[in-house]
Design a protein around this motif. Structure first.
Motif: not given
Length: 161
Positions: A148-157
């Motif tokens: 399992e990998l975890e990512y945090q969403v920092l920015e949406i453009q």
């Protein structure tokens, strides 16, 4: 059975239309000329140039057919109208790989346009599928064969910003 919709950005649509136009107008003429020249050499049974030109013609026609099918079932995402509250196709996203502490930039595109070497990931890929619908600040978990990998969403453009 209805054909699968090919989700494309405007940039992807334009690229495929240009390629199709080039194949139909330029490449078809070039290969026809090669075939004509090879035929003029006489015996076709042992004519490598003729065989190569016919192979090239077959490849061009196959690609034209493939592009026409993609474009026939295309659904174009208008990137200026993409909702930036959550990740969707057409967004440019910056995420943090939590384990590696590394920032990654991706453009979310349809599977037809995906090219990981150019930072374009498919909405159907494991990471793309997990990111769709996520909001800035969300932690997204992605199941992969390696764990399992975890990512945090920092920015949406908007893409291209």
């Amino acid at each position: 059975m209805e054909a699968k919709k090919n989700i494309l950005t405007y940039e992807g649509l334009k690229k495929y239309e240009d390629e199709l136009e080039n194949l139909k107008v330029v490449k078809r003429q070039e290969v026809a000329q090669k075939i004509k020249e090879a035929r003029a050499q006489g015996d076709l049974s042992e004519n490598a140039e003729y065989d190569a030109a016919k192979d090239e013609q077959r490849d061009i026609e196959a690609r034209i057919d493939e592009l026409e099918k993609i474009l026939k079932n295309a659904e174009v995402i208008v990137e200026d109208e993409v909702d930036l509250d959550k990740i969707n196709v057409g967004c440019q996203v910056k995420i943090l790989d939590i384990e590696m502490n590394q920032e990654l930039d991706y453009k979310i595109v349809g599977s037809t346009e995906a090219n990981s070497l150019k930072g374009k990931i498919s909405n159907e890929s494991p990471v793309g599928r997990a990111l769709i619908g996520a909001k800035t600040g969300d932690i997204v978990k992605v199941e992969t064969p390696g764990g399992e990998l975890e990512y945090q969403v920092l920015e949406i453009q908007r893409a291209g910003v």
